[in-house]
Design a protein around this motif. Structure first.
Motif, PDB file in Angstrom:
ATOM      1  N   MET A  26       0.838  -1.189   0.000  1.00 31.01           N
ATOM      2  CA  MET A  26       0.000   0.000   0.000  1.00 31.01           C
ATOM      3  C   MET A  26       0.884   1.254   0.000  1.00 31.01           C
ATOM      4  SD  MET A  26      -2.838   0.779   2.806  1.00 31.01           S
ATOM      5  CE  MET A  26      -2.820  -0.930   3.351  1.00 31.01           C
ATOM      6  N   ASN A  27       0.639   2.122  -0.971  1.00 28.71           N
ATOM      7  CA  ASN A  27       1.457   3.331  -1.068  1.00 28.71           C
ATOM      8  C   ASN A  27       0.583   4.571  -1.142  1.00 28.71           C
ATOM      9  OD1 ASN A  27       4.101   2.193  -1.286  1.00 28.71           O
ATOM     10  ND2 ASN A  27       3.472   1.456  -3.318  1.00 28.71           N
ATOM     11  N   TYR A  28       1.059   5.662  -0.514  1.00 28.85           N
ATOM     12  CA  TYR A  28       0.439   6.953  -0.792  1.00 28.85           C
ATOM     13  C   TYR A  28       0.603   7.193  -2.281  1.00 28.85           C
ATOM     14  CZ  TYR A  28       0.326   8.122   4.192  1.00 28.85           C
ATOM     15  OH  TYR A  28       0.061   8.152   5.536  1.00 28.85           O
ATOM     16  N   ASP A  29      -0.522   7.464  -2.979  1.00 29.04           N
ATOM     17  CA  ASP A  29      -0.391   7.492  -4.429  1.00 29.04           C
ATOM     18  C   ASP A  29      -0.171   8.883  -5.004  1.00 29.04           C
ATOM     19  OD1 ASP A  29      -2.972   8.238  -3.813  1.00 29.04           O
ATOM     20  OD2 ASP A  29      -3.924   6.518  -4.772  1.00 29.04           O
ATOM     21  N   ALA A  30      -1.079   9.796  -4.774  1.00 31.13           N
ATOM     22  CA  ALA A  30      -0.930  11.109  -5.413  1.00 31.13           C
ATOM     23  C   ALA A  30      -1.636  12.171  -4.588  1.00 31.13           C
ATOM     24  CB  ALA A  30      -1.532  11.080  -6.815  1.00 31.13           C
ATOM     25  N   GLY A  31      -1.048  13.326  -4.521  1.00 34.80           N
ATOM     26  CA  GLY A  31      -1.690  14.426  -3.806  1.00 34.80           C
ATOM     27  C   GLY A  31      -0.828  15.667  -3.874  1.00 34.80           C
ATOM     28  N   ASP A  32      -1.482  16.818  -3.917  1.00 34.90           N
ATOM     29  CA  ASP A  32      -0.735  18.073  -3.899  1.00 34.90           C
ATOM     30  C   ASP A  32      -0.903  18.684  -2.512  1.00 34.90           C
ATOM     31  OD1 ASP A  32       0.516  20.445  -4.280  1.00 34.90           O
ATOM     32  OD2 ASP A  32      -0.461  20.906  -6.196  1.00 34.90           O
ATOM     33  N   TYR A  33      -0.034  18.248  -1.607  1.00 29.15           N
ATOM     34  CA  TYR A  33      -0.174  18.637  -0.198  1.00 29.15           C
ATOM     35  C   TYR A  33       0.145  20.112   0.001  1.00 29.15           C
ATOM     36  CZ  TYR A  33       0.064  13.628  -0.486  1.00 29.15           C
ATOM     37  OH  TYR A  33      -0.152  12.339  -0.887  1.00 29.15           O
ATOM     38  N   ALA A  34       1.121  20.586  -0.750  1.00 25.08           N
ATOM     39  CA  ALA A  34       1.502  22.002  -0.616  1.00 25.08           C
ATOM     40  C   ALA A  34       0.358  22.912  -1.076  1.00 25.08           C
ATOM     41  CB  ALA A  34       2.768  22.281  -1.430  1.00 25.08           C
ATOM     42  N   ALA A  35      -0.411  22.451  -2.068  1.00 21.60           N
ATOM     43  CA  ALA A  35      -1.518  23.282  -2.577  1.00 21.60           C
ATOM     44  C   ALA A  35      -2.554  23.504  -1.476  1.00 21.60           C
ATOM     45  CB  ALA A  35      -2.169  22.621  -3.785  1.00 21.60           C
ATOM     46  N   ILE A  54      -3.693  13.234   6.496  1.00 25.45           N
ATOM     47  CA  ILE A  54      -3.847  12.348   5.343  1.00 25.45           C
ATOM     48  C   ILE A  54      -4.518  11.093   5.878  1.00 25.45           C
ATOM     49  CG2 ILE A  54      -1.508  11.364   5.544  1.00 25.45           C
ATOM     50  CD1 ILE A  54      -1.621  11.250   2.354  1.00 25.45           C
ATOM     51  N   GLU A  55      -5.440  10.528   5.146  1.00 28.80           N
ATOM     52  CA  GLU A  55      -6.183   9.374   5.645  1.00 28.80           C
ATOM     53  C   GLU A  55      -6.277   8.316   4.560  1.00 28.80           C
ATOM     54  OE1 GLU A  55     -10.349   9.682   5.913  1.00 28.80           O
ATOM     55  OE2 GLU A  55     -10.510  11.445   4.647  1.00 28.80           O
ATOM     56  N   ALA A  56      -6.665   7.118   4.964  1.00 31.89           N
ATOM     57  CA  ALA A  56      -6.856   6.025   4.012  1.00 31.89           C
ATOM     58  C   ALA A  56      -8.346   5.799   3.831  1.00 31.89           C
ATOM     59  CB  ALA A  56      -6.191   4.750   4.515  1.00 31.89           C
ATOM     60  N   PRO A  78      -7.185  10.839   0.620  1.00 34.72           N
ATOM     61  CA  PRO A  78      -7.517  12.264   0.712  1.00 34.72           C
ATOM     62  C   PRO A  78      -6.589  12.918   1.743  1.00 34.72           C
ATOM     63  CG  PRO A  78      -9.458  10.878   1.086  1.00 34.72           C
ATOM     64  CD  PRO A  78      -8.262   9.984   1.110  1.00 34.72           C
ATOM     65  N   ALA A  79      -6.272  14.170   1.499  1.00 38.79           N
ATOM     66  CA  ALA A  79      -5.393  14.885   2.429  1.00 38.79           C
ATOM     67  C   ALA A  79      -5.764  16.350   2.382  1.00 38.79           C
ATOM     68  CB  ALA A  79      -3.936  14.698   2.026  1.00 38.79           C
ATOM     69  N   GLY A  80      -5.416  17.066   3.439  1.00 40.99           N
ATOM     70  CA  GLY A  80      -5.744  18.481   3.406  1.00 40.99           C
ATOM     71  C   GLY A  80      -5.144  19.242   4.559  1.00 40.99           C
ATOM     72  N   CYS A  81      -5.448  20.530   4.564  1.00 41.32           N
ATOM     73  CA  CYS A  81      -4.941  21.409   5.613  1.00 41.32           C
ATOM     74  C   CYS A  81      -6.111  22.213   6.185  1.00 41.32           C
ATOM     75  CB  CYS A  81      -3.900  22.357   5.035  1.00 41.32           C
ATOM     76  SG  CYS A  81      -3.306  23.545   6.259  1.00 41.32           S
ATOM     77  N   TYR A  82      -6.267  22.191   7.500  1.00 38.24           N
ATOM     78  CA  TYR A  82      -7.355  22.901   8.165  1.00 38.24           C
ATOM     79  C   TYR A  82      -6.766  23.957   9.106  1.00 38.24           C
ATOM     80  CZ  TYR A  82     -10.816  19.477   6.571  1.00 38.24           C
ATOM     81  OH  TYR A  82     -11.637  18.711   5.794  1.00 38.24           O
ATOM     82  N   VAL A  83      -7.373  25.115   9.116  1.00 29.25           N
ATOM     83  CA  VAL A  83      -6.928  26.183  10.016  1.00 29.25           C
ATOM     84  C   VAL A  83      -8.121  26.671  10.830  1.00 29.25           C
ATOM     85  CG1 VAL A  83      -5.932  28.494  10.199  1.00 29.25           C
ATOM     86  CG2 VAL A  83      -5.104  26.931   8.434  1.00 29.25           C
ATOM     87  N   CYS A  84      -7.902  26.744  12.137  1.00 28.11           N
ATOM     88  CA  CYS A  84      -8.954  27.220  13.033  1.00 28.11           C
ATOM     89  C   CYS A  84      -8.435  28.410  13.821  1.00 28.11           C
ATOM     90  CB  CYS A  84      -9.343  26.096  13.997  1.00 28.11           C
ATOM     91  SG  CYS A  84     -10.524  26.608  15.256  1.00 28.11           S
TER      92      CYS A  84
END
Ligand code: FES
Ligand code: FES
Lengths: 163, 366
Positions: B1-10, B46-48, B220-226
């Motif tokens: 199982m590999n992390y496949d693709a994502g633009d984390y910096a975006a 990042i989650e599976a 799926p991955a992302g960045c949250y700010v509170c």
């Protein structure tokens, strides 16, 4: 047991129920109006909100006998035939519902809110006045959006009627 | 199982811009003048999702395979019924699955009906959870649509006396590319059922089934700010802004995706600030109703700023990663980081209720 007669969604109806029967159960079980939901029956969630004599009421918090003689509108009575009420249309347009469990109560609360605020609504007021209605799905974001939009449409409708 | 693709910096850049991260110091100073403690917190997750390759879950001891299945029935009138093993209880499958068919064949969306949740009709499904309805359930639909498309093109080529490879499907018709010759979708469907004029040896009808077993999880991955403001006198935390920037891969219906994020964020904020079960010493649950268990209400929350980026997921035919859990995963750490930032501590227990926050503020003064 008591005889209960009231006007529901424009129709005269009557029935017999135990004195302890909650209005929401009378609507759902005796009259078959299952659009009004029961989420808690402790006056917390607002899924059961209907209009009693023009005011939003949690129908789990009123006995059916207490409502005898009054005029009731439930979610089933809001649309005009196939035409949705502006509040229903706004919930649809703005994706104000997901599972739909809270929706009947939200819409009945929201129409009452708009009626009580002829001066118009802002986000803070809508959020404060939604305090009695719980939603687990939407995070309220699109519900608030829908109510603000419907409030605009409804006041425009009123202005047209007055003109 | 590999992390496949994502633009984390975006996601990081989008979240910081939407939250005006650079302007925080000024906002904190302004809050201090009002006697409020302002803090900002971030979380990168990042989650599976898209559960899951059957062989992989089998090796972990699962008793089932985590594929999905779908059947696509094109009726003689051209209407399309999609039977899916994925079930909708508010996620909007009826809309997004129908959109998929509409995008593929150009047939009116009203002519597509989605059948789910009826075990008399639908062969099997493994459930709507782990953001798998899009990535797995719709992939099964997409595979069944591939088969329908292949057969439809054969029928159209035969009717139009053209080469199968020259048939394209556009605007509800099957066309011979580069010419004006075409047969409307519903006429092709009728031809499949009248069977008066089908290619030699072809079975009548137009109904196909597929099973789809994913080759990988999706990520799926992302960045949250509170950003929060705390009243030090009462310990009450107000969420003054909340930003979610997610990379969900391809998206079919942005409105539904945003709705999923909103609900998840509200649940995560509830977990961080309000929701907690309490038991007494004898094991009696004390928070057994909404009278005692604090669900977030509309006035506990702000409107959210939500955005997405779309790095296609290479693991499934639609490039979908999924969006169902993201909100609830990304938000609690962002809220707690904002609170600890405001108070100047490194940890606080959830739910960070007013009394917990008030006690934490007091503790910093001793
Ligand atoms: S059922 Fe009446 S408030 Fe919950
Ligand atoms: S839409 Fe599901 S509870 Fe509100």
């Amino acid at each position: 047991m008591s005889d209960i007669s009231l006007t529901v969604n424009g129709k005269r109806v009557s029935g017999t129920a135990e004195d302890r029967t909650l209005l929401v159960h009378f609507l759902r079980e005796n009259l078959g109006l299952t659009g009004t939901h029961v989420g808690c029956d402790t006056s917390q969630c607002g899924a059961c909100v209907i209009h009693v004599d023009g005011k939003a009421v949690k129908s789990c918090t009123m006995l059916a006998v207490q409502a005898s003689g009054s005029t009731i509108v439930t979610i089933e009575g809001l649309a005009d035939g196939a035409d949705l009420h502006p509040m229903q249309a706004a919930f649809k347009e703005h994706h104000g519902l997901q599972c739909g469990f809270c929706t009947p109560g939200m819409i009945m609360t929201a129409t009452d809110m708009v009626n009580r605020h002829p001066e118009g609504l802002d986000e803070a007021t809508v959020r404060a006045e939604l305090e009695g209605n719980i939603c687990r799905c939407t995070g309220y974001h699109n519900i608030v959006k829908a109510i603000l939009a419907a409030s605009e449409t409804m006041s425009k409708g009123k202005a047209r009627q007055a003109a | 199982m590999n992390y496949d693709a994502g633009d984390y910096a975006a996601s990081l850049d989008a979240a910081m811009a939407a939250a005006d991260y650079a302007g925080f110091a000024e906002r904190k100073a302004a809050a201090a003048k009002k006697g409020k403690l302002r803090g900002i917190g971030m979380s990168n997750y990042i989650e599976a999702c898209g559960l899951a390759p059957s062989a992989a879950v089998g090796s972990l001891g699962a008793g089932v395979g985590l594929w999905e299945s779908a059947e696509v029935r094109v009726n003689a009138a051209g209407t399309i019924e999609v039977l899916t093993g994925s079930h909708s209880h508010g996620q909007g499958h009826e809309t997004t699955f129908a959109q998929l068919v509409n995008q593929r064949f150009g047939v009116p969306i009203d002519s597509v009906s989605i059948v789910h949740g009826d075990t008399d009709k639908v062969q099997m499904g493994m459930g709507t959870y782990g953001s798998r309805s899009g990535a797995v359930g719709m992939s099964a639909v997409a595979k069944a649509l591939d088969k329908v498309e292949a057969k439809a093109k054969k029928i159209a080529a035969h009717l139009l006396e053209a080469d199968e490879g020259d048939i394209v499907i556009e605007d509800g018709a099957l066309k011979v590319t580069g010419t004006d010759r075409q047969v409307p979708w519903f006429q092709m469907a009728l031809a499949a059922y009248t069977a008066h004029n089908l290619p030699g040896g072809m079975e009548p009808g137009l109904k196909e089934t597929s099973f789809y077993d994913p080759s990988n999880f999706t990520f799926p991955a992302g960045c949250y700010v509170c950003e929060v403001e705390i009243d030090p006198e009462t310990g009450v935390t107000e969420i003054v802004q909340f930003v979610a920037a997610d990379d969900f891969g391809n998206i079919i219906n942005p409105m539904i995706v945003e709705g999923q994020v909103h609900g998840g964020v509200a649940q995560g904020i509830g977990q961080a600030l309000l929701e907690g079960t309490r038991y007494d010493a004898s094991g009696q649950l004390l928070t057994a109703s909404y009278m005692d268990y604090t669900m977030p209400r509309a006035d506990d929350l702000p409107s959210f700023k939500v955005s997405t980026s779309n790095t296609p997921c290479p693991g499934n035919p639609l490039g979908i990663k999924g969006c169902g859990e993201a909100g609830a995963i990304g938000s609690p750490p962002a809220v707690i980081n904002a609170i600890t930032d405001a108070i100047g501590i490194t940890d606080i227990a959830m739910p960070a209720s007013p009394s917990t926050v008030w006690a934490a503020i007091r503790a910093t003064k001793h």
